[in-house]
Design an enzyme around this catalytic site. Structure first.
Site, PDB file in Angstrom:
ATOM      1  N   PRO A 141      13.758  62.564  -2.788  1.00  0.00           N
ATOM      2  CA  PRO A 141      14.285  63.171  -3.991  1.00  0.00           C
ATOM      3  C   PRO A 141      13.052  64.167  -4.735  1.00  0.00           C
ATOM      4  O   PRO A 141      11.992  63.568  -4.561  1.00  0.00           O
ATOM      5  CB  PRO A 141      14.271  61.724  -4.895  1.00  0.00           C
ATOM      6  CG  PRO A 141      13.722  60.684  -4.309  1.00  0.00           C
ATOM      7  CD  PRO A 141      13.518  61.078  -2.883  1.00  0.00           C
ATOM      8  N   GLU A 142      13.459  65.158  -5.179  1.00  0.00           N
ATOM      9  CA  GLU A 142      12.550  66.179  -5.706  1.00  0.00           C
ATOM     10  C   GLU A 142      12.646  65.872  -7.105  1.00  0.00           C
ATOM     11  O   GLU A 142      13.479  65.153  -7.852  1.00  0.00           O
ATOM     12  CB  GLU A 142      13.063  67.446  -5.460  1.00  0.00           C
ATOM     13  CG  GLU A 142      12.955  67.952  -3.863  1.00  0.00           C
ATOM     14  CD  GLU A 142      11.726  68.591  -3.649  1.00  0.00           C
ATOM     15  OE1 GLU A 142      10.681  68.821  -4.463  1.00  0.00           O
ATOM     16  OE2 GLU A 142      11.629  68.998  -2.503  1.00  0.00           O
ATOM     17  N   HIS A 196      19.034  45.466   0.858  1.00  0.00           N
ATOM     18  CA  HIS A 196      17.988  46.326   0.190  1.00  0.00           C
ATOM     19  C   HIS A 196      17.762  46.390  -1.394  1.00  0.00           C
ATOM     20  O   HIS A 196      17.185  47.253  -1.675  1.00  0.00           O
ATOM     21  CB  HIS A 196      18.347  47.810   0.715  1.00  0.00           C
ATOM     22  CG  HIS A 196      18.429  47.940   2.357  1.00  0.00           C
ATOM     23  ND1 HIS A 196      17.368  47.483   3.082  1.00  0.00           N
ATOM     24  CD2 HIS A 196      19.498  48.123   3.048  1.00  0.00           C
ATOM     25  CE1 HIS A 196      17.804  47.563   4.307  1.00  0.00           C
ATOM     26  NE2 HIS A 196      19.184  48.169   4.289  1.00  0.00           N
ATOM     27  N   ARG A 229      14.412  52.145   2.834  1.00  0.00           N
ATOM     28  CA  ARG A 229      13.178  52.417   4.032  1.00  0.00           C
ATOM     29  C   ARG A 229      12.079  51.867   3.218  1.00  0.00           C
ATOM     30  O   ARG A 229      10.848  52.005   3.717  1.00  0.00           O
ATOM     31  CB  ARG A 229      13.318  53.775   4.001  1.00  0.00           C
ATOM     32  CG  ARG A 229      14.161  54.417   5.039  1.00  0.00           C
ATOM     33  CD  ARG A 229      13.989  55.993   5.368  1.00  0.00           C
ATOM     34  NE  ARG A 229      12.993  56.172   6.010  1.00  0.00           N
ATOM     35  CZ  ARG A 229      12.745  57.553   6.429  1.00  0.00           C
ATOM     36  NH1 ARG A 229      13.573  58.515   5.910  1.00  0.00           N
ATOM     37  NH2 ARG A 229      11.678  57.553   7.109  1.00  0.00           N
TER      38      ARG A 229
END
Ligand code: ZN
Length: 296
Positions: A2-3, A104, A126
């Site tokens: 994500p930016e 998750h 992740r």
């Protein structure tokens, strides 16, 4: 990954739910993400009221009423989703469309707001994301914030500021704009887009945009505007995608951008009348996409 516009989109999506909510209980389902979660995390934040949801660069700041701030970074794959768990919930009729992903779900914020009960769930397959707990009055001492430059959409970023930073510098524009001490949270994608919009080559020496007297040249003024616009446009795109997401599954995080130059190697330049082809160049290990024909 994500930016900044995506993190800001997440912030705007969470704020109506989290701000002024009481954090009844923080549930952690594992001791660590990328880094260990704070010691006694749940005990230290449960029962507090969330007084604000902010952002610095790509970090979310969850401000609590005891002067502490939860600093959260989404890493590569982190996302939040909101689930209603209130009196409206009918036993046996509560759908979990993302149940396959629940393994998750690592950190759950159990909230009450008025007569509603809600869960804000942090999911991260992740586990490159992380959370820290920090005293708000000392946020400047948080290691990632020390020396960080102004926000790309903030009032502190203007052409005079950039002129002072660029003056006499021979570094290429691309590297200068990626330097987090110059501008906070401006990533590779948006540097490429801002340079294309302003017609400036990523290889151009930063100092050439500043007059001998240290004033910004018109090109630097154009670049400053382009930086603000690419970020504002992406946040606006995120906002529209956010509305769709909330309607569909309550998850917040990623959206599709349409880029003018990023990731478009060998494709035609989108500037009207240019006729050039987008090329790729590797600078300091990062791919730069630009048009040799119209970016000088
Ligand atoms: Zn072009």
């Amino acid at each position: 990954m994500p930016e900044l516009p995506e993190v800001e989109t997440v912030r705007r999506g969470l704020a109506p739910t989290m701000e002024q909510a009481r954090l009844e209980r923080l549930e952690t389902r594992r001791p660590d993400l990328r880094f260990p979660l704070p010691d006694q995390f749940s005990e230290r934040v449960s029962g507090r009221t969330i007084i604000g949801l902010g952002r610095r660069a790509k970090y979310l700041l969850i401000d609590l009423d005891d002067g502490m701030t939860i600093i959260a970074h989404l890493g590569m794959s982190g996302s939040f989703r909101i689930e209603e768990a209130g009196p409206a919930e009918i036993p046996g009729d509560f759908h979990h469309p993302r149940s396959k992903d629940e393994k998750h779900d690592h950190v759950l914020f159990h909230l009450t707001k008025g007569d509603r009960s809600l869960r804000v769930i942090y999911n991260d397959p992740r586990r490159f994301g992380f959370m820290h707990l920090w005293t708000r009055s000392d946020l400047d001492l948080y290691p990632a914030f020390a020396g960080l430059g102004p926000e790309p959409t903030g009032n502190l970023l203007d052409a005079e500021y950039l002129a002072a930073r660029f003056r006499d510098r021979i570094q290429p524009l691309k590297g200068m704009l990626l330097d987090q001490t110059v501008i906070a949270g401006l990533g590779n994608i948006y540097v490429c887009e801002a340079l294309w919009r302003s017609g400036l080559s990523p290889k151009r020496k930063a100092g050439t945009l500043v007059t001998k007297a240290g004033k910004p040249k018109p090109e630097l003024m154009a670049l400053t505007v382009a930086i603000r616009e690419v970020i504002a446009d992406a946040i606006a795109a995120g906002g529209s995608s956010l509305r769709d997401h909330i309607q569909t599954d309550g998850s917040l995080g990623y959206f599709q951008h349409s880029f003018s130059v990023y990731d478009r190697e060998t494709e035609p330049c989108r500037r009207e009348g240019c006729g050039g082809i987008v090329s790729r160049l590797v600078q300091s290990g990062r791919s730069t996409f630009f048009c040799e024909t119209c970016q000088k």
